[in-house]
Design an enzyme around this catalytic site. Sequence first.
Site, PDB file in Angstrom:
ATOM      1  N   ASP A   1       2.760   2.466   2.650  1.00  0.00           N
ATOM      2  CA  ASP A   1       2.946   3.136   3.930  1.00  0.00           C
ATOM      3  C   ASP A   1       3.444   2.134   4.948  1.00  0.00           C
ATOM      4  O   ASP A   1       2.806   1.109   5.166  1.00  0.00           O
ATOM      5  CB  ASP A   1       1.623   3.707   4.461  1.00  0.00           C
ATOM      6  CG  ASP A   1       1.211   4.953   3.722  1.00  0.00           C
ATOM      7  OD1 ASP A   1       2.071   5.845   3.574  1.00  0.00           O
ATOM      8  OD2 ASP A   1       0.046   5.057   3.322  1.00  0.00           O
TER       9      ASP A   1
ATOM     10  N   CYS B   1       0.822  -1.215   0.000  1.00  0.00           N
ATOM     11  CA  CYS B   1       0.000   0.000   0.000  1.00  0.00           C
ATOM     12  C   CYS B   1       0.855   1.264   0.000  1.00  0.00           C
ATOM     13  O   CYS B   1       0.350   2.356  -0.210  1.00  0.00           O
ATOM     14  CB  CYS B   1      -0.909   0.055   1.217  1.00  0.00           C
ATOM     15  SG  CYS B   1      -1.955  -1.351   1.398  1.00  0.00           S
TER      16      CYS B   1
ATOM     17  N   CYS C   1      -3.460   6.451   7.705  1.00  0.00           N
ATOM     18  CA  CYS C   1      -2.128   6.836   8.190  1.00  0.00           C
ATOM     19  C   CYS C   1      -2.149   7.012   9.703  1.00  0.00           C
ATOM     20  O   CYS C   1      -1.189   6.665  10.391  1.00  0.00           O
ATOM     21  CB  CYS C   1      -1.670   8.140   7.541  1.00  0.00           C
ATOM     22  SG  CYS C   1      -1.379   7.992   5.776  1.00  0.00           S
TER      23      CYS C   1
ATOM     24  N   CYS D   1       3.689   8.498   2.470  1.00  0.00           N
ATOM     25  CA  CYS D   1       3.302   9.767   1.887  1.00  0.00           C
ATOM     26  C   CYS D   1       3.354  10.886   2.916  1.00  0.00           C
ATOM     27  O   CYS D   1       3.713  10.669   4.072  1.00  0.00           O
ATOM     28  CB  CYS D   1       1.895   9.646   1.319  1.00  0.00           C
ATOM     29  SG  CYS D   1       0.696   9.172   2.562  1.00  0.00           S
TER      30      CYS D   1
END
Lengths: 402, 299
Positions: free
Chosen positions: B37, B35, B106, B62
């Site tokens: 992350d 993904c 996140c 990100c």
Amino acid sequence: MRDIYLDNNATTKVDPSVVDVMLPYFTEQFGNPSSIHRFADGVAKGIKKARGQIQELLGCEHDSEIIFTSCGTESDSTAILSAIKAQPNKKEIITTMVEHPAVLNLCEYLEKEGYTIHRLPVDKAGRLNLEAYKAMLSDKVAIVSVMWANNETGTLFPVVDMAEMANAAGVMFHTDAVQAVGKIPMNLKDTKIDMLSLSGHKLHAPKGIGVLYLKRGTRYRPLLRGGHQERGRRAGTENTASIVGLGKACELALHYMEHENTHVKAMRDRLERGIVEQIPHCFITGDLNNRLPNTSDIAFEYIEGESILMLLNKAGIAASSGSACTSGSLEPSHVMRAMGIPYTAAHGTIRFSFSRYNTMTDVDHVLKVMPDIVAALRNLSPYWDGDRPVADPEQAFAPTYS
Amino acid sequence: MWDYSEKVQEHFFNPKNAGAVKDANATGEVGSISCGDALRLTLKVNPETEVIEESGFQTFGCGSAIASSSVLTEIIKGMTLDEALKVTNQDIAAHLDGLPPEKMHCSVMGREALQAAIANYRGEEWSDDHEEGALVCKCFAIDAVMIEEMVWANKLRTVEDVTNFTKAGGGCAACHEDIEAILEKVLAEKGEKFDPDAASIEVVSEKKEKKPLTNLQRIKRIEEVLDSLRPQLMADGGDVELVEVIGNTAYVNMTGACNGCQMSAMTIAGIQQRLMEVLGEFIKVVPASEMSKLVTIGA
């Protein structure tokens, strides 16, 4: 320092001379081209001229082979849906794994409707296997849809040869050429390409105008039915100003064709050389010897693309990335996955796409800031230690899936 | 580009506590490289007091992943481990003045790294307690896994059902096709066929409800409804507990992130709505804290 735009495969700036030719069609020659009065006098002529300018750039035999649409996506949809409507007994479509979503998502939808979709894979350099392609062609296939140039890597597909092969098998051939038109020369009348999509905003015309090239004699069904515009092949009042603008943009693209393949290419090549020389653990993706002259897609290992873009943006540089995060999806770009680029690199791909408006000074500025940006993010990365990746990165950092 | 808050940008451009803590005695590694992350959190915990003295992060991800990691290390510094365990992903997002719905994961990753690090310090095995799917409804940030679970658990049949149970699809309508695909898939797994014209399950259950409920039936039904809503609440770090039922009033305790959350009044209203729909009678949901007042007055 002016802002540097290196995202021309996403969209381009409208050329000022394109804007100039468009303006009268908003306020003076605003009549409906179908009307019989002086407000519409010049409009049909303007459209006719534009058709000729586009014909010239594409190298097609008749200007009536040009159908104006609203965008590349509409042209793609029209082409594929036309082919399956016109040949209701053919239930297979051939395309590639690296097409634009405009084609891929339509095919996925048609798959649910019962069509068989053959998606040609690509190798590590993004190239197709023509033997595999040949084996897929049969009288059950309604249409082949293969892009001329890939939007992410710029890799060119041998669509002229592929169209010949399709034609020999009696199969219709469509190419999404939105990235290729205006960047490489074409001469459609000498090919077996039946349909081609182009999009105005990729070549310095405005957004909201596209073209479907339809070779004379190709079986066709319209997507939008209604009025007699475009000979009933695409109903809806003409986007006159944008059509005229697209005509001018095509004239300019033809004029700058050599410039694109010399000056623009030189900027791209210098950027690539500079980056690869200065920055460790990065590589260029795609078919390096067979690409659009303006496109460079570089994978920066062990860091993530959106972070790179945010830091580039802060430095006044606009580019784009194939990372999952930039699109809010859970997977990196399907193009990178299809080429088998590992996740630790696929998320860190950055596409720099040039136009004739860029300069060597732009390139120098990117080369100046890029090493620090990559170093700053690698400093934060669990895969990086000091001036190199950790030993055996996949083992050293193996997070619990969450 | 995402609409990131000033706070997110601040933490991204000038991250705090970047890098691994020297002599760390707790490490948590979570995320998914597919993904894009992943995060390693390292802590230096005082063995006497269990206070987190230092925290550091290393993140592949990100802008919002880096910002979430950075703000997390700031939040937990000086906390005891027990205090740190109470930090939710909403806390992380709140410290960043919010995150776009696509980026909420996140903050979840931050909370999980923290839990993993604390488990590591205590010599426990940490396992991920939720699975995250592709974001389906962007209006209300509902992912595919959540919808699938709700379709399974509640025998949902239509997009309208899914909207009633999860809110997904209740906004811009862009995800209705995706929701239908999920319904099709889950129903196929159950050996049923998705019918676009099916009546929503509410209508069916109303038809069944003719006799008034006994109190025991009512309590059982209320428990069932709360159980069906629990995955949703737990995904947000909260929970609900049924304390007492008096007549048509259900007294509940909102716990975890729901407790004291600005949204808890709305959540309670939502639970009440759901109960009334399923039980087919008027139900009032009241926080259990109100019950003591009643009892006092009664006494």
